[in-house]
Structures are given as C-alpha cells and as structure tokens.
Motif scaffolding. Structure first.
Motif, PDB file in Angstrom:
ATOM      1  N   TYR A 153     -29.154  31.703 -26.226  1.00 31.41           N
ATOM      2  CA  TYR A 153     -28.016  31.885 -27.147  1.00 31.41           C
ATOM      3  C   TYR A 153     -26.740  31.339 -26.491  1.00 31.41           C
ATOM      4  CZ  TYR A 153     -24.138  34.442 -29.353  1.00 31.41           C
ATOM      5  OH  TYR A 153     -22.948  34.773 -29.964  1.00 31.41           O
ATOM      6  N   LEU A 154     -26.592  31.620 -25.193  1.00 30.20           N
ATOM      7  CA  LEU A 154     -25.387  31.163 -24.483  1.00 30.20           C
ATOM      8  C   LEU A 154     -25.393  29.650 -24.304  1.00 30.20           C
ATOM      9  CD1 LEU A 154     -25.070  34.019 -21.846  1.00 30.20           C
ATOM     10  CD2 LEU A 154     -23.927  33.783 -24.041  1.00 30.20           C
ATOM     11  N   VAL A 155     -26.593  29.110 -24.077  1.00 29.63           N
ATOM     12  CA  VAL A 155     -26.714  27.652 -23.965  1.00 29.63           C
ATOM     13  C   VAL A 155     -26.341  27.018 -25.302  1.00 29.63           C
ATOM     14  CG1 VAL A 155     -28.339  25.751 -23.623  1.00 29.63           C
ATOM     15  CG2 VAL A 155     -28.431  27.766 -22.137  1.00 29.63           C
ATOM     16  N   GLY A 179     -17.289  37.814 -33.816  1.00 32.37           N
ATOM     17  CA  GLY A 179     -16.454  38.726 -34.582  1.00 32.37           C
ATOM     18  C   GLY A 179     -16.658  40.207 -34.306  1.00 32.37           C
ATOM     19  N   LEU A 180     -16.896  40.575 -33.046  1.00 33.12           N
ATOM     20  CA  LEU A 180     -16.925  42.010 -32.732  1.00 33.12           C
ATOM     21  C   LEU A 180     -15.503  42.567 -32.860  1.00 33.12           C
ATOM     22  CD1 LEU A 180     -19.218  42.834 -29.672  1.00 33.12           C
ATOM     23  CD2 LEU A 180     -19.738  42.887 -32.104  1.00 33.12           C
ATOM     24  N   ARG A 200     -15.734  47.729 -26.043  1.00 33.83           N
ATOM     25  CA  ARG A 200     -16.968  47.519 -25.281  1.00 33.83           C
ATOM     26  C   ARG A 200     -18.196  47.864 -26.121  1.00 33.83           C
ATOM     27  NH1 ARG A 200     -14.713  50.265 -19.591  1.00 33.83           N
ATOM     28  NH2 ARG A 200     -12.963  48.824 -19.368  1.00 33.83           N
ATOM     29  N   LYS A 201     -18.134  47.554 -27.413  1.00 35.38           N
ATOM     30  CA  LYS A 201     -19.263  47.863 -28.292  1.00 35.38           C
ATOM     31  C   LYS A 201     -20.479  47.007 -27.929  1.00 35.38           C
ATOM     32  CE  LYS A 201     -16.534  48.872 -32.425  1.00 35.38           C
ATOM     33  NZ  LYS A 201     -16.156  48.343 -33.737  1.00 35.38           N
ATOM     34  N   CYS A 202     -21.637  47.454 -28.423  1.00 40.17           N
ATOM     35  CA  CYS A 202     -22.857  46.680 -28.183  1.00 40.17           C
ATOM     36  C   CYS A 202     -22.769  45.336 -28.895  1.00 40.17           C
ATOM     37  CB  CYS A 202     -24.068  47.428 -28.730  1.00 40.17           C
ATOM     38  SG  CYS A 202     -24.406  48.942 -27.842  1.00 40.17           S
ATOM     39  N   MET A 203     -23.282  44.305 -28.233  1.00 38.29           N
ATOM     40  CA  MET A 203     -23.383  42.990 -28.862  1.00 38.29           C
ATOM     41  C   MET A 203     -24.268  43.117 -30.091  1.00 38.29           C
ATOM     42  SD  MET A 203     -22.590  39.792 -28.696  1.00 38.29           S
ATOM     43  CE  MET A 203     -23.172  38.189 -29.225  1.00 38.29           C
ATOM     44  N   VAL A 204     -23.909  42.379 -31.129  1.00 35.69           N
ATOM     45  CA  VAL A 204     -24.695  42.398 -32.361  1.00 35.69           C
ATOM     46  C   VAL A 204     -25.627  41.189 -32.354  1.00 35.69           C
ATOM     47  CG1 VAL A 204     -24.527  42.080 -34.858  1.00 35.69           C
ATOM     48  CG2 VAL A 204     -22.952  43.629 -33.693  1.00 35.69           C
ATOM     49  N   TRP A 205     -26.909  41.444 -32.507  1.00 34.51           N
ATOM     50  CA  TRP A 205     -27.865  40.329 -32.440  1.00 34.51           C
ATOM     51  C   TRP A 205     -28.452  39.927 -33.782  1.00 34.51           C
ATOM     52  CZ3 TRP A 205     -27.339  37.240 -28.653  1.00 34.51           C
ATOM     53  CH2 TRP A 205     -26.882  37.709 -27.424  1.00 34.51           C
ATOM     54  N   GLU A 206     -28.327  40.792 -34.806  1.00 39.64           N
ATOM     55  CA  GLU A 206     -28.862  40.416 -36.117  1.00 39.64           C
ATOM     56  C   GLU A 206     -27.954  39.327 -36.673  1.00 39.64           C
ATOM     57  OE1 GLU A 206     -27.934  43.415 -35.169  1.00 39.64           O
ATOM     58  OE2 GLU A 206     -29.244  44.995 -35.906  1.00 39.64           O
ATOM     59  N   GLU A 207     -28.533  38.149 -36.904  1.00 41.25           N
ATOM     60  CA  GLU A 207     -27.704  37.017 -37.325  1.00 41.25           C
ATOM     61  C   GLU A 207     -26.897  37.309 -38.574  1.00 41.25           C
ATOM     62  OE1 GLU A 207     -28.775  33.055 -37.382  1.00 41.25           O
ATOM     63  OE2 GLU A 207     -29.442  33.023 -35.288  1.00 41.25           O
ATOM     64  N   GLU A 208     -27.488  38.083 -39.488  1.00 46.07           N
ATOM     65  CA  GLU A 208     -26.774  38.323 -40.751  1.00 46.07           C
ATOM     66  C   GLU A 208     -25.545  39.208 -40.530  1.00 46.07           C
ATOM     67  OE1 GLU A 208     -29.863  39.080 -40.006  1.00 46.07           O
ATOM     68  OE2 GLU A 208     -30.154  41.215 -40.331  1.00 46.07           O
ATOM     69  N   LYS A 209     -25.484  39.866 -39.379  1.00 42.32           N
ATOM     70  CA  LYS A 209     -24.299  40.692 -39.109  1.00 42.32           C
ATOM     71  C   LYS A 209     -23.301  39.967 -38.203  1.00 42.32           C
ATOM     72  CE  LYS A 209     -26.549  45.162 -39.559  1.00 42.32           C
ATOM     73  NZ  LYS A 209     -27.220  46.139 -38.706  1.00 42.32           N
ATOM     74  N   GLN A 210     -23.680  38.764 -37.757  1.00 39.05           N
ATOM     75  CA  GLN A 210     -22.760  37.990 -36.912  1.00 39.05           C
ATOM     76  C   GLN A 210     -21.891  37.102 -37.787  1.00 39.05           C
ATOM     77  OE1 GLN A 210     -25.382  35.693 -34.368  1.00 39.05           O
ATOM     78  NE2 GLN A 210     -25.487  37.338 -32.853  1.00 39.05           N
ATOM     79  N   ASP A 211     -20.707  36.832 -37.323  1.00 35.34           N
ATOM     80  CA  ASP A 211     -19.867  35.865 -38.029  1.00 35.34           C
ATOM     81  C   ASP A 211     -20.273  34.472 -37.547  1.00 35.34           C
ATOM     82  OD1 ASP A 211     -17.914  34.189 -38.994  1.00 35.34           O
ATOM     83  OD2 ASP A 211     -16.293  35.653 -38.720  1.00 35.34           O
ATOM     84  N   ARG A 212     -21.236  33.863 -38.236  1.00 35.36           N
ATOM     85  CA  ARG A 212     -21.783  32.585 -37.785  1.00 35.36           C
ATOM     86  C   ARG A 212     -20.768  31.458 -37.922  1.00 35.36           C
ATOM     87  NH1 ARG A 212     -25.398  33.031 -34.187  1.00 35.36           N
ATOM     88  NH2 ARG A 212     -25.947  30.852 -34.509  1.00 35.36           N
ATOM     89  N   ASP A 213     -19.882  31.607 -38.888  1.00 36.86           N
ATOM     90  CA  ASP A 213     -18.854  30.601 -39.094  1.00 36.86           C
ATOM     91  C   ASP A 213     -17.933  30.541 -37.862  1.00 36.86           C
ATOM     92  OD1 ASP A 213     -17.211  28.826 -40.583  1.00 36.86           O
ATOM     93  OD2 ASP A 213     -15.848  30.504 -41.000  1.00 36.86           O
TER      94      ASP A 213
END
Ligand code: ARE
Length: 587
Positions: free
Chosen positions: A184-186, A462-463, A472-485
């Motif tokens: 993901y980082l790459v 977009g955390l 310091r919330k948990c990283m969100v990994w579900e793509e639909e909950k990430q701000d992909r834009d």
C-alpha cells in the motif's frame, strides 16, 4: 535608510558554507528600503600599494516578510577566505555597512573594518545525507497502523477501529500488520517510514521506555523487525526510529533501582534527583518530561548514561541497518550529548539521518555538528493558519514561509522535515473543518516545497480526530471507507515530485499573493526548469492572469499532461473553488 533594521552577522543563516567551495551571504534590510545592495569582498591577504583589493557584486533580493527584505549572494572565494562589507543604495543615499558600522566610502586601509569569514573548512560544512532530499516520509504510529498478528495483542485489546482511542486503549497494531501493508505504501509512492517508538514500554505510545535494547512484544520480536527493515529496503524505503533519550520510563531498570535503593543506588546519578526519598506526588521531586512522573529525565551529562545511550543508538544501526533517528524532546538534552551522538552514529553509518524534534527556531542544532534537520513545525503552523484555519491572508502566508526559509541556511532547508501534522497535533482534515479540498491544497503546497515532506499515516485517506489521543485512530483499511480521491491526489503529487527536480530542489519564489481573492502564485526553479503553481484558497471561482509574460514558451499542465504554447502575452486561467494549476514552463 533605516539603519536600525539592517542586520548581518558573519555566521549561521547570514553567512555559511553551502558546500566545500561556496559561501552564501545574506543581509536583512527594512522592507522596500533599498533599491539595490552590493557585496564588497576580497581575500584578506590581497593588497596593492597599501590598499586592500576588493571586488563588487550585486546581491539579489531573495524574499520579503512583513517587515524585512532579504538579500542574497553566493560567492566562491579562490582561497576559501573572505572579508566583506555591503554597499546599500536607498534612493539618493548610499552607505557602506561593515562590522564596525556605517561609512560613506569603503575603508580600504584596514581590513579589520570588514566582516570576516575566516576559512571555509570542509569538515565544518553542514551536510545532510543526499538521499534525504528525495525522500517522502510516512509516519507510522505502530499501535494503530495494522494488526497482523492477533496473538500478540496486549490484554484488553479492543477490536480494530471499534472506538475512539483514549490515553490508555490498545488496538494491537504490530510489525506483521505493517509488513502486510507495505505494498500500500509502495503504491502511494513514499520512500521513508518514520516509526514512533517501538521499544519495550507499557503505554500505547511507547515514549516511556523500559528497555532500549528490546522491541515491545506487542509489536513482534527482533526477527520480525529485521524482516520489516529488510523488506522496506528491498522496496526502496528507508527506516527511521524514534530515540527517546531525554527521559526514560518509570519502569526502566536503573530508575527502578533508584526507587528501591535511594541514595545508595549506583544509578542515582543517572537522573536529576532533587532529594531523597523519591516522591511522585503532588509533583515529582526529580526532573521529568513536563511534569509526567513516569518519564524521569536522564542525566545525559553522566558518562555512563551517555555511553549507554550511544550504545543504543549504534546498536540499532549496526544490527538492523536502520537509516535514521528521530530525537524526541531534542532541545531539552545538552548539545554536547548530541555532538557525541552524531559522531557515534555517523561513524557506524555515514549517511544516517538525524532528525531532532524541536518546534521552535533551531539554528543552534543545525550548524553541522548535531542534527541534519528538525521537525519543521513553523512551516506546519503557517500552512495550517493559511489553508486550514483562514487565520492569515495569502500575503501573510507568503511572509511566514519566506521567514521560515530565511531562518536557516539553504542547505538546511533542502533537508528540512516538513510535516502537516503528527501524532502530537489534530488531524489535518479536522483542522480544515472536514473540507477535503483544503486538505488537497495543503498537500499540494507541502509536496511542492523544498525539503522532505512527511505524511502522517491516514491523512492521505482522510482520517479525522482532534488533539492526542484522538489523532491516533486506527488506520482504515476498507477501501470503501477510505477517501480514494484524496489518496490519488497525494499519490499523483508524489509521482510529480519524483519526476521533476524543481519540486524537491527548486528555489521557491512567491510571485503573487492576493488578499482579496486569497490566491497564491509561486514558482519553483531548478536549473532550466521552472514550475508555476497557482493555488486558489477560496470557496469562489477566480480568474487569474499570470503577472509575467510567457509568450512563445511551451507550457505543460502537469496535472492533465496537456501541452500548449502560450500565445497571448499574459496567460489567463479560471480556477474553481479550491482549485490549483501546476504548469511547467519550457523555452
Ligand atoms: C500526555 C497527554 C497530553 C498531555 C501530556 C503532558 O496525552 O494530553 O499534554 O501528557 O502531560 C508522549 C505521548 C503523549 C503524552 C506524553 C506524556 O505521545 O500522548 O501526553 O508522552 O505522557 C512539547 C515538547 C515535545 C513533545 C510535545 C508533546 O517540546 O517534545 O510537547 N513531543 C514529544 C513526542 C510526544 C511524546 C513526548 C514528547 C514525550 O512527540 O508524542 O509524548 O516523550 C508548543 C510547544 C512545544 C510543545 C508543543 C506540543 O508548540 O512550543 O514545545 O511540544 O506545543 O505541546
């Protein structure tokens, strides 16, 4: 001419060796007071007929803040020595400014009048590792990035992301989780990771170390850490760890020994204890970080403590090949310790990066004998105040950033650690009142700025969250909950940064700042490449006309890859609310 505003000292950010041949000289004058400034300079030992021989060269205005103009010149003295003064021109008035004050004509029979840069000794030149300038950092707070091995979860671990973090909650982030997410980082494009502390400690943040030679078991073991570092290196990612050397934790064995044996403890001088027996209430009677009793301040002047900490610093480089140390509360530790620290770590790995955590003006640590960079919070504050909080106008922002750049030598700026936020500050999306477009502009500015940017994990998707512990919330990994834009925006900026050296190494110029429309135009120039950035920090659509002619030049919109030749004298563009334009100019 306002003489009182004229300032120069032949050291630090006013006179410094940029490399082993070049000296940079800067002068400060009252804003808009001088039309031109010249440097009068020469070798102190070149005389003819009893007169010192000096040359004269015009300086350029490198920027202005709200009160001052800054003048700049680069000089390559053939014998690496320089004596110099300034010729200042304000209207009809002309004055010579030297170390001994102001004169109408340049004194030429006594060299002692002039400012003195005695000798450019190579070993004294500030030099940060070259790789740092091309690094985009990503900061990981290991407890909250990814949980890859549930068997390591500390007791009471909450389901991932099930609640807002508290000062004492655990969610079980670990090294295995990070390893699973390296791709993901790459994909994002970063090439350096800064980990907040990973050594054995009871808290979720691990700034209260129990053992500096052990990994905290909730994160994994040394083998897993080694695998993580090796994998990072294979993927072209550098690794920086957090050195908490200002203080230990309460359960650090030497401190426990003092608690138990009091004045008889062989470790009693490892700390700053004001009286025995030790007490923690109402206030600790020993020095601590802030007034936190579980963080006793280490006595870094003590020979044994020093040796112990230097062994820690070199151990993790030697055994695990880490690439950098971020130094916690760096400004409360003595300078002498950091000088020895630098010697020790650079002996093991000459291009290791040393980053101090200092929130204020940090010149004393950046003279080449201590740190390679500090966390550039003055930059952060400027960006937050302009983009996120609307507390300052476009021109005030330009003044702030110009001031930040003129607080340090250029070679320091080139390796500065420029962050928008960290585990110690509210999330940028929250600071922006959840306006995602503003966050995009902040990233655009950060990733086009000189120095090395750092992205705090999750800001790119977009955390949200207020001050620690909510940032310091948990990283969100579900793509639909990430701000992909937003992710794509950051990813694209990183790829442009890699493709065009002006982003990283280019010199920044503010071309226009408009306080009515609140827009900015700035350029970054490196060798023959110039890139213009137009940023509309307002909720209105605006029309911008570039204040310089581009006629006949070939332009490329780097965001859309559209190429066009500028036909009209003045280039006009319409920018949507919070829009931006990045144009590469070629002859
Ligand atoms: C806890 C609470 C905080 C509370 C603090 C002090 O959560 O709400 O304010 O205690 O009582 C670590 C943890 C923190 C924890 C702290 C103490 O991560 O969660 O905070 O330990 O247990 C100054 C220092 C700077 C320091 C910041 C936090 O100069 O060095 O304060 N940052 C480092 C790390 C922290 C870490 C520690 C130090 C301690 O990055 O994460 O905290 O090891 C101004 C000032 C700065 C000041 C800054 C922030 O601009 O100029 O000097 O930084 O604000 O307050």
């Amino acid at each position: 001419m306002l003489k009182e505003a004229i300032y120069h000292r032949p050291k630090d950010h006013f006179a410094y060796a940029y490399d082993d041949k070049t000296l940079h000289i800067r002068l400060r004058t009252k804003k808009d007071d001088m039309q031109s400034v010249f440097l009068l300079y020469g070798d102190p030992y070149v005389w003819e007929d009893g007169k010192w021989q000096f040359a004269k060269k015009e300086m350029m205005k490198s920027g202005s803040d709200s009160l001052f103009d800054y003048w700049f010149i680069a000089i390559t003295p053939p014998y690496r020595r320089l004596r110099y003064g300034f010729e200042l021109c304000s209207g009809e008035e002309k004055l010579i400014y030297t170390e001994k004050g102001f004169f109408n004509i340049p004194p030429s029979d006594d060299i002692a009048y002039y400012f003195c840069f005695p000798f450019l000794n190579k070993i004294d030149v500030f030099q940060a590792p070259e790789w740092v300038k091309d690094t985009v950092w990503y900061q990981i707070f290991p407890e909250r990035f990814a949980n890859g091995n549930e068997s390591l979860n500390p007791p009471g671990t909450l389901p991932w992301g099930s609640a807002d973090p508290t000062p004492t909650s655990f969610f079980g982030g670990d090294f295995e989780g990070i390893i699973h997410r390296l791709d993901y980082l790459v994909e994002l494009g970063i090439n350096g990771i800064y980990f907040t502390p990973i050594f054995k400690a009871p808290s979720n943040h691990k700034y209260d170390t129990i053992d500096y030679f052990e990994i905290d078991p909730q994160f994994g073991d040394k083998q897993t850490f080694k695998r993580l570092v090796d994998l990072c290196h294979q993927k072209g990612i550098r690794v920086m760890l957090d050195a908490v050397f200002n203080h230990s934790g309460y359960y650090f064995a030497p401190f426990q020994h003092v608690l138990k044996h009091g004045e008889k403890s062989k470790y009693k001088d490892w700390f700053h204890i004001r009286e025995f027996p030790l007490q923690t209430e109402p206030l600790p009677n020993y020095d601590t970080f802030a007034f936190v009793p579980t963080m006793p301040k280490l006595n870094t002047e003590n020979r044994e403590v020093k040796q112990y900490l230097l062994d820690v610093a070199t151990y993790w480089i030697r055994e695990f090949d880490i690439d950098g140390w971020r130094l916690d509360v760096a400004n409360e530790v003595d300078h002498q310790f950091w000088r020895e620290f630098r010697q020790a770590v650079k002996t093991v790995k000459p291009d290791v990066y040393i980053l101090g955590e200092i929130w204020h003006d940090s010149m004393p640590w950046l003279r080449g004998d201590q740190f390679d960079a500090v966390m550039n919070y003055p930059f952060t504050n400027g960006v937050l105040r302009y983009f996120a909080k609307n507390e300052i106008t476009a021109s005030e922002f330009a003044h702030t950033i110009t001031n930040v750049l003129h607080s340090y030598p250029n070679n320091v700026n080139e390796a500065a650690f420029n962050l928008l936020g960290s585990h110690d500050t509210p999330r940028i999306l929250t600071e922006c009142g959840e306006n995602r477009e503003k966050v995009k502009l902040m990233f655009t500015f950060q990733l086009s700025f000189t120095g090395t940017p750092c992205i705090y994990y999750g800001d790119e998707i977009g955390l949200t969250g207020g001050q620690d512990p909510l940032c310091r919330k948990c990283m969100v990994w579900e793509e639909e909950k990430q701000d992909r834009d937003l992710f794509t925006h950051v990813q694209k900026l990183i790829s442009l940064r890699k493709a065009y050296q002006s982003f990283t190494r280019g010199e920044l110029r503010f071309i226009e700042t408009n306080d009515e429309t609140n827009h900015l135009v700035y350029t970054k120039t490196y060798e023959n490449e110039t890139i213009v950035f137009i940023i509309n920090n307002s909720e209105r659509e605006i029309d911008v006309a570039l204040p310089f002619s581009l006629k006949g030049k070939k332009l490329t919109n780097l965001w859309t890859n559209e190429q066009f030749a500028a036909e009209a004298d003045q280039l006009k563009a319409t920018l949507p609310p919070y829009g931006f334009l990045i144009l590469k100019i070629e002859e």
